[in-house]
Write an enzyme that holds these catalytic residues in place. Structure first.
Site, PDB file in Angstrom:
ATOM      1  N   CYS A  28       1.092  -0.760  -4.508  1.00  0.00           N
ATOM      2  CA  CYS A  28       1.737  -1.448  -3.543  1.00  0.00           C
ATOM      3  C   CYS A  28       2.033  -2.865  -4.122  1.00  0.00           C
ATOM      4  O   CYS A  28       1.362  -3.279  -5.359  1.00  0.00           O
ATOM      5  CB  CYS A  28       0.897  -1.696  -2.270  1.00  0.00           C
ATOM      6  SG  CYS A  28       0.796  -0.124  -1.431  1.00  0.00           S
ATOM      7  N   HIS A  64       2.645  -6.668   0.736  1.00  0.00           N
ATOM      8  CA  HIS A  64       1.367  -7.277   1.600  1.00  0.00           C
ATOM      9  C   HIS A  64       0.650  -8.485   1.104  1.00  0.00           C
ATOM     10  O   HIS A  64       0.889  -8.939  -0.063  1.00  0.00           O
ATOM     11  CB  HIS A  64       0.428  -6.149   1.703  1.00  0.00           C
ATOM     12  CG  HIS A  64      -0.260  -5.634   0.548  1.00  0.00           C
ATOM     13  ND1 HIS A  64      -1.652  -6.226   0.193  1.00  0.00           N
ATOM     14  CD2 HIS A  64      -0.193  -4.788  -0.354  1.00  0.00           C
ATOM     15  CE1 HIS A  64      -1.954  -5.794  -0.951  1.00  0.00           C
ATOM     16  NE2 HIS A  64      -1.048  -4.920  -1.348  1.00  0.00           N
TER      17      HIS A  64
END
Length: 538
Positions: free
Chosen positions: A457, A438
């Site tokens: 992440c 992301h």
């Protein structure tokens, strides 16, 4: 008369000791084949199939072949494996004992099967790793896929004594593996020369302009690893080396550049100053670097086989993403990965879609450990971060009416916008750990050399350019910036999925082929090294 002479000559040949030995071997061959077939009944399937390709002929009846195999096994040391695991030091002696003792078919067949099992085991270890990664790393999610061994080709290699060729064909056919092997040989050579000198354990910092005995030690240390040409005073230690400045105690600009190269190869702050972190990296013994390379050769064997033509590789310990595009180009970027207590997992999946203008639902761990303590200190924190409080069904709650010391089953969701923790786009792939790639508003973190700051992440620098390449290369026909400009939160599928691999290397070659040593941020190397050094029972 000539016919009679010919008969006598034939009888002389047949009655010679050599002919008797050959006849005896021919007579014994059939019982040996039968015994091999009998003993294979309880053998592993791959061994049964190997001998089926040979019609149960023995593979190791000749001493010369066994000696050649034992010699070839020694070369596995160059892969970071231990030749003793494959009985390299015992095979020839065992065969000699059997031959000289006139062993029966049962013992000869048992030896034949053991030698073949050693060969097949070595080939399998070269191809896909000596260890099962799932037993070393419980979070491992990459399928253990590798092409099956070509047993007919292996059988022909045995008959032709082409063991080096068989080993070479089993090794991962990718440049990083060969560069790791070359690096292992180089560092073992440094070890044979006595290793490199350590720097004094002192708080003093060394920098350009200093004149000190410790600078001369620093110079010798860097010269041993090839970062710096040696000076006149060091020619005894490095005969034939090209000479530089006459004063090895002076920290000159050439030495400063060498320190920066070393720092770059060890993911340290590149400032040319020898402070505590750089000194600690310089003082890691060469034996420890050899072990580090061996560990990462094993990791390479786990992964580097059957790679697709186009895929995304996330190098966790190296803080780098590489996208190997269908046209042969490689797009690379810096990344931020999980903190040591929120580790980014190793896994293999396929990118299927993206979310543009994402909302972010705070995960339970981050809610408990990060957000709740801040809200308890200041409930206005939620408003400042554009966050809403929701019931599990999605109903909005007034944050000022919630008991934040006992909030119950509430969700906190951050709306799209420039402050959103996921940035403007999320790249998604199915996995049990709920991790993804992301964007991020915290762009300053990409400037650091070591970047383990996330909650698991992966934040990607330049993610919009990466997302557009994925759209273009998969035939999606989408414009990522136009999608973002719409302001709408949308899931957008790729034209076709793109393989993605998240993997952990603490040593890896850079684009110039030089080995880069990374900090073991998740402390995985020691457990893998211990397992790798555990003797194998064949």
């Amino acid at each position: 008369m000539r016919r009679f002479v010919a008969i006598l000559a034939f009888l002389a040949v047949m009655l010679s000791p050599l002919a008797f030995a050959e006849q005896r071997e021919t007579v014994r061959r059939a019982p040996l084949e039968a015994e091999i077939a009998r003993q294979l009944a309880d053998a592993p399937e791959v061994l049964r199939r190997f001998y089926a390709t040979r019609a149960y002929r023995p593979a190791w009846a000749e001493r010369q072949r066994v000696a050649a195999f034992a010699e070839a096994l020694q070369t596995l040391e160059g892969d970071g494996l231990d030749p003793r695991d494959y009985r390299a030091d015992a095979l020839a002696a065992e065969q000699r004992r059997l031959k000289e003792g006139g062993a029966e078919a049962e013992a000869l067949a048992r030896f034949d099967l053991q030698a073949s099992e050693a060969l097949l085991t070595a080939l399998r270890h070269l191809q896909r790793g000596r260890l099962d990664p799932r037993q070393v790393d419980p979070r491992w999610e990459i399928p253990l896929e590798a092409p099956p061994l070509d047993l007919a080709a292996i059988s022909r290699a045995v008959d032709g004594e082409r063991f080096d060729q068989a080993f070479g064909e089993a090794r991962p056919p990718y440049a990083p593996y060969e560069r790791l092997r070359s690096g292992l040989a180089r560092y073992r050579n440094i070890e044979r020369l006595g290793g490199w000198p350590g720097l004094p354990d002192t708080p003093r910092v060394l920098r350009a302009g200093d004149v000190d005995d410790a600078v001369a030690q620093l110079r010798r240390r860097l010269a041993m690893e090839g970062e710096l040409e040696v000076m006149a005073a060091d020619t005894d230690a490095f005969p034939g080396a090209e000479l530089q400045s006459p004063d090895p105690r002076r920290f000159d600009t050439a030495l400063e550049a060498a320190v920066k190269r070393f720092q770059r190869r060890h993911l340290l702050e590149v400032d040319g100053v020898v402070g505590p972190q750089t000194r600690a990296a310089l003082n890691v013994p060469v034996a420890a670097r050899i072990d580090q390379i061996r560990v990462n050769l094993e990791r390479a064997r786990w992964l580097l086989h059957g790679l697709p033509e186009a895929f995304v590789l996330v190098d966790i310990a190296g803080y780098r993403l590489s996208y190997f595009r269908p046209n042969g180009e490689i797009w690379q970027s810096r990344i931020v990965v999980g903190q040591p207590y929120r580790r980014t997992p190793s896994l293999r999946s396929e990118i299927t879609h993206m979310t543009v203008n994402p909302t972010w639902t705070v995960p339970p761990t981050i809610l408990r450990e990060d957000v709740l303590p801040r809200v308890r200190r200041d409930p206005s924190y939620l408003q400042s971060q554009n966050m809403r409080v929701l019931t599990p069904s999605g109903q909005r709650l007034d944050p000022w009416q919630v008991d934040w010391y006992n909030p119950g089953n509430v969700m906190i969701r951050q709306d799209p916008g420039p402050q959103n923790a996921l940035g403007q786009v999320v790249i998604r792939f199915p996995n049990d750990h709920l991790v993804y790639l992301h964007d991020t508003p915290a762009q300053g973190l990409f400037a650091r050399e070591q970047r383990a700051f996330s909650s698991g992440c992966i934040r990607v620098e330049g993610v919009l350019a990466f997302a557009q390449l994925l759209f273009d290369d998969t035939g999606s026909g989408q414009d990522v910036r136009a999608l973002i400009a719409s302001g709408q939160t949308r899931n957008v599928s790729l034209g076709r999925s793109m393989p993605v691999i998240l993997h952990y290397w603490t040593v890896h070659p850079d684009e110039n082929g030089q080995l880069v040593f990374r900090p073991d941020i998740y402390e995985r190397d020691d457990a893998l090294l211990r397992a790798l050094d555990r003797p194998l029972a064949l």
